[in-house]
Design an enzyme around this catalytic site. Structure first.
Site, PDB file in Angstrom:
ATOM      1  N   SER A 178       0.828  -1.210   0.000  1.00  0.00           N
ATOM      2  CA  SER A 178       0.000   0.000   0.000  1.00  0.00           C
ATOM      3  C   SER A 178       0.858   1.254   0.000  1.00  0.00           C
ATOM      4  O   SER A 178       0.529   2.253  -0.661  1.00  0.00           O
ATOM      5  CB  SER A 178      -0.939   0.001   1.204  1.00  0.00           C
ATOM      6  OG  SER A 178      -1.766  -1.137   1.213  1.00  0.00           O
ATOM      7  N   ASP A 179       1.963   1.231   0.750  1.00  0.00           N
ATOM      8  CA  ASP A 179       2.868   2.379   0.780  1.00  0.00           C
ATOM      9  C   ASP A 179       3.560   2.585  -0.556  1.00  0.00           C
ATOM     10  O   ASP A 179       3.640   3.706  -1.065  1.00  0.00           O
ATOM     11  CB  ASP A 179       3.925   2.179   1.869  1.00  0.00           C
ATOM     12  CG  ASP A 179       3.367   2.288   3.262  1.00  0.00           C
ATOM     13  OD1 ASP A 179       3.150   3.412   3.729  1.00  0.00           O
ATOM     14  OD2 ASP A 179       3.129   1.238   3.888  1.00  0.00           O
ATOM     15  N   ILE A 180       4.090   1.504  -1.117  1.00  0.00           N
ATOM     16  CA  ILE A 180       4.806   1.617  -2.378  1.00  0.00           C
ATOM     17  C   ILE A 180       3.862   2.053  -3.490  1.00  0.00           C
ATOM     18  O   ILE A 180       4.198   2.896  -4.333  1.00  0.00           O
ATOM     19  CB  ILE A 180       5.491   0.288  -2.733  1.00  0.00           C
ATOM     20  CG1 ILE A 180       6.450  -0.133  -1.613  1.00  0.00           C
ATOM     21  CG2 ILE A 180       6.223   0.407  -4.056  1.00  0.00           C
ATOM     22  CD1 ILE A 180       7.484   0.895  -1.227  1.00  0.00           C
ATOM     23  N   GLY A 183       3.167   5.695  -3.074  1.00  0.00           N
ATOM     24  CA  GLY A 183       4.333   6.465  -3.474  1.00  0.00           C
ATOM     25  C   GLY A 183       4.454   6.593  -4.979  1.00  0.00           C
ATOM     26  O   GLY A 183       4.799   7.666  -5.503  1.00  0.00           O
TER      27      GLY A 183
END
Length: 408
Positions: A178-180, A183
């Protein structure tokens, strides 16, 4: 050779994964990135991951997660809770093209660093805010981390062991997807906003990125299964829910991943297995039929594949043009000839720990460079350099700020 973004200055006020990942991507593309960290310990991710080991096998004080998210940046430590710290950040903003932050909604307004305040000083600034739930909506004030968004986005309803089988239940994707994902969406949005500024409006704008939103959107092709048919995706182990056969199979020694993408490939696959009649069976003639009858087809294929080793099947499948691949560990990954040929392992010289191996940016341009010019920075490594070169402060002025606790 300069990078595509060598004319762009980025102020990275973000922490942990999504924001730093976006800023690192911009650095890989040539941007000058200043990472602003808190004077007390810096980015939380400096204490996440595993200890980075030096040549002697001992911990160096750096961590794997920080190393993964922050190459190509200069680190400066500022206490934005002080008036002096706020003024320093504002002066850095004056010459910046992009600002990235992932504070909780409304937090930066307390320091006069919200978009409305800083846009008045630098109307060309692209201000990208990355939060868990976005700037609006009933959950917007709440924090969140990757597993929350894997769960809420529906991702965990599709990953893991199917019901009724041993170990049934959801399985977290093995990295902070989810973070990648957020980003990468942030990078796309920033580049679009820069293009709009430089070719149309002459002005910057605010970008609102939410981890929940981007993770849902990234799973659009699976969400469309439900929107198109009303049928919910299910947990299916390594198998695809829309293509068959498309999963791992046990061979005589170890598993292999096989992905048959069309009916022609399926016919070649069945011929290789010595079961050409399967390609003419009405239950398996088309992909839709194979998916519908996967419970019958897959055991037949699985029994055939157990007859030989994974390497032998891999070589045979390659010859007939059926996609397959080994289930690698990272040890296997970095030893693979294709990965080595593509240069996906890069070394940089770190001021504290020496030579560091990092995963290289995979983008390749014909006329410009991509990749880290700087290693992941030591905490506050560039405070004096940035304040001197970018703001023109003297050593005495920096010393006075340091004594007040405004910088580290």
């Amino acid at each position: 050779m300069p990078g595509n973004l060598s004319h762009i200055k980025v102020l990275d006020l973000s922490r942990v994964f999504a924001g730093p990942w976006a800023a690192q991507m911009l650095a890989d593309l040539g941007a000058e990135v200043i990472k602003v960290e808190h004077v007390k310990g810096g980015d939380d991710v400096r204490r996440m991951g595993v200890p980075h080991l030096g040549p002697d096998g001992q911990p160096t004080g750096e961590t794997s997660s920080f190393m993964a998210m922050n190459r190509g940046k200069k680190s400066i430590a500022i206490d934005m809770g002080t008036p002096e710290g706020q003024e320093l950040i504002l002066r850095l903003i004056d010459s910046a093209d992009v600002l990235i932050e992932n504070f909780k909604v409304g937090n930066l307004a307390r320091f006069g660093l919200d978009y409305q305040s800083v846009a008045a000083r630098n109307p060309r600034l692209i201000y990208c805010s990355i939060t868990g739930f976005g700037q609006t909506g009933p959950l917007s004030p709440l924090p969140g981390y990757d597993p929350i968004f894997q769960a809420m986005s529906g991702l965990l309803s599709m990953t893991g062991i199917p019901d009724g089988k041993p170990g049934a239940g959801p399985a977290l994707v093995g990295y902070s997807i989810s973070d990648i994902t957020a980003g990468l969406y942030a990078v796309v949005a920033i580049l679009a906003a820069l293009n709009h500024r430089d070719t149309q409006s002459g002005e910057g704008q605010f970008i609102d990125i939410a981890l929940l939103d981007t993770q849902i959107h990234a799973a659009s092709h699976m969400a469309m299964n439900y929107l198109s048919s009303g049928k919910l995706p299910r947990r299916n182990g390594t198998a695809s829910q829309i293509t068959c056969p498309w999963q791992s199979f046990d061979c005589a020694d170890r598993p292999i991943m096989i992905a048959v993408g069309n009916d022609t490939q399926f016919r070649r696959f069945t011929e290789l297995l010595g079961r050409p009649e399967l390609a003419d069976d009405p239950r398996f003639v088309t992909n839709l039929e194979r998916v519908r009858n996967a419970d019958t087809l897959v055991p037949i294929l699985a029994e055939c594949l157990k007859r030989d080793t994974a390497d032998n099947w891999y070589a045979a499948l390659e010859k007939v043009g059926v996609p397959s691949g080994p289930l690698n560990t990272f040890e296997d990954v970095f030893e693979h000839p294709q990965v080595q040929h593509r240069g996906l392992l890069q070394t940089v010289e770190h001021s504290k720990v020496g030579t560091v191996r990092v995963v290289a940016n995979p983008i390749r341009f014909s006329a410009t460079e991509t990749g880290a010019k700087l290693p992941p920075p030591v905490f506050a490594e560039h405070t004096d350099e940035v304040l001197t070169d970018m703001l023109g402060l003297s050593a005495d002025e920096i010393g006075a700020l340091r004594r007040k606790g405004a910088v580290r």
